[in-house]
Scaffold this motif. Structure first.
Motif, PDB file in Angstrom:
ATOM      1  N   UNK A  45       0.750  -0.936  -0.134  1.00 28.76           N
ATOM      2  CA  UNK A  45      -0.500   0.002   0.177  1.00 28.76           C
ATOM      3  C   UNK A  45       0.657   1.000   0.212  1.00 28.76           C
ATOM      4  N   UNK A  46       1.304   1.625  -0.984  1.00 31.89           N
ATOM      5  CA  UNK A  46       2.467   2.908  -1.160  1.00 31.89           C
ATOM      6  C   UNK A  46       2.086   4.335  -0.223  1.00 31.89           C
ATOM      7  N   UNK A  47       0.698   4.025  -0.116  1.00 37.27           N
ATOM      8  CA  UNK A  47       0.434   5.036   0.881  1.00 37.27           C
ATOM      9  C   UNK A  47       1.681   5.189   2.052  1.00 37.27           C
ATOM     10  N   UNK A  48       2.098   4.560   2.125  1.00 33.79           N
ATOM     11  CA  UNK A  48       2.574   4.098   3.623  1.00 33.79           C
ATOM     12  C   UNK A  48       4.189   3.795   3.918  1.00 33.79           C
ATOM     13  N   UNK A  49       4.263   3.968   2.525  1.00 32.83           N
ATOM     14  CA  UNK A  49       5.769   4.534   2.465  1.00 32.83           C
ATOM     15  C   UNK A  49       5.898   5.640   3.229  1.00 32.83           C
ATOM     16  N   UNK A  50       4.430   6.820   3.338  1.00 35.32           N
ATOM     17  CA  UNK A  50       5.086   8.067   4.271  1.00 35.32           C
ATOM     18  C   UNK A  50       5.509   7.657   5.119  1.00 35.32           C
ATOM     19  N   UNK A  51       4.800   6.845   6.094  1.00 38.24           N
ATOM     20  CA  UNK A  51       5.169   6.591   7.386  1.00 38.24           C
ATOM     21  C   UNK A  51       5.755   6.990   8.137  1.00 38.24           C
ATOM     22  N   UNK A  52       6.122   7.216   9.119  1.00 39.33           N
ATOM     23  CA  UNK A  52       7.142   8.220  10.122  1.00 39.33           C
ATOM     24  C   UNK A  52       7.395   7.404  10.846  1.00 39.33           C
ATOM     25  N   UNK A 101       8.326  -4.442  17.212  1.00 34.08           N
ATOM     26  CA  UNK A 101       9.522  -3.719  16.414  1.00 34.08           C
ATOM     27  C   UNK A 101       8.958  -2.714  15.514  1.00 34.08           C
ATOM     28  N   UNK A 102       8.197  -2.706  15.524  1.00 34.46           N
ATOM     29  CA  UNK A 102       7.080  -1.594  14.609  1.00 34.46           C
ATOM     30  C   UNK A 102       6.538  -0.826  15.297  1.00 34.46           C
ATOM     31  N   UNK A 134       2.447  -6.920   6.965  1.00 36.83           N
ATOM     32  CA  UNK A 134       1.182  -6.712   7.704  1.00 36.83           C
ATOM     33  C   UNK A 134       1.464  -6.592   9.244  1.00 36.83           C
ATOM     34  N   UNK A 135       2.700  -6.753   9.380  1.00 36.49           N
ATOM     35  CA  UNK A 135       3.247  -6.072  10.545  1.00 36.49           C
ATOM     36  C   UNK A 135       3.306  -4.531  10.549  1.00 36.49           C
ATOM     37  N   UNK A 136       3.904  -4.013   9.506  1.00 33.68           N
ATOM     38  CA  UNK A 136       4.086  -2.419   9.201  1.00 33.68           C
ATOM     39  C   UNK A 136       3.064  -2.131   8.919  1.00 33.68           C
ATOM     40  N   UNK A 137       1.746  -2.648   9.036  1.00 34.51           N
ATOM     41  CA  UNK A 137       0.273  -1.946   8.446  1.00 34.51           C
ATOM     42  C   UNK A 137       0.266  -1.543   7.267  1.00 34.51           C
TER      43      UNK A 137
END
Length: 163
Positions: A45-52, A101-102, A134-137
């Motif tokens: 899910x490409x928008x999760x690339x912006x996760x801080x 971790x996440x 999945x762990x990183x949502x």
């Protein structure tokens, strides 16, 4: 055909259910890898690339503590020490340490995915990547829960932690 072989195997219902689920998850992981060949290092899910995520020296400090089983959380630390010493870890403990971790340390799931791939005896690019996504949502079946490192539901007697 494999489905019918499992059904006719003579295993009891719970055993058939367990092996069938594992095969379904394996097939789903390979389907995802086929459709998302970069899923080991990029969010599906490409928008999760912006996760801080935490970065820099703090990221390195947290990751090293996690990797070496020195977080101060006994269940997490036992799991990570077992992984490094043996190359194995049960699925339920994998979920606890990945979630830790996440969610607790806020370290990017990609680092955990890389470490598991490096240390697991049974490393599998598709299954490992799917679990860490999945762990990183950021995966297709993202976890809508956080596995508690202190609730003891994965180690009711404390025997695993004491090993």
């Amino acid at each position: 055909e494999l489905y019918y072989q499992i059904e006719d195997s003579g295993l009891d219902f719970q055993q058939r259910k367990t092996i069938s689920r594992r095969l379904f998850w394996r097939d789903l992981a390979y389907f995802q890898l086929m459709n998302f060949p970069n899923m080991r290092e990029r969010s599906i899910r490409s928008h999760y690339e912006e996760t801080e995520w935490v970065t820099g020296e703090e990221e390195n400090r947290r990751f090293q503590a996690w990797k070496n089983g020195q977080t101060g959380y006994p269940l997490v630390d036992a799991g990570m020490r077992e992984l490094y010493a043996t190359g194995w870890m049960t699925q339920s403990i994998r979920m606890v340490v990945a979630s830790f971790l996440t969610e607790y340390l806020r370290v990017n799931w990609v680092k955990g995915c890389e470490w598991f791939h490096y240390t697991l005896v049974d490393a599998d690019s598709a299954i490992n990547s799917m679990m860490w996504q999945n762990a990183g949502r950021s995966g297709i079946d993202q976890w809508n829960f956080v596995m508690s490192p202190t609730a003891a539901s994965q180690d009711r007697t404390g025997a695993y932690t004491r090993k």
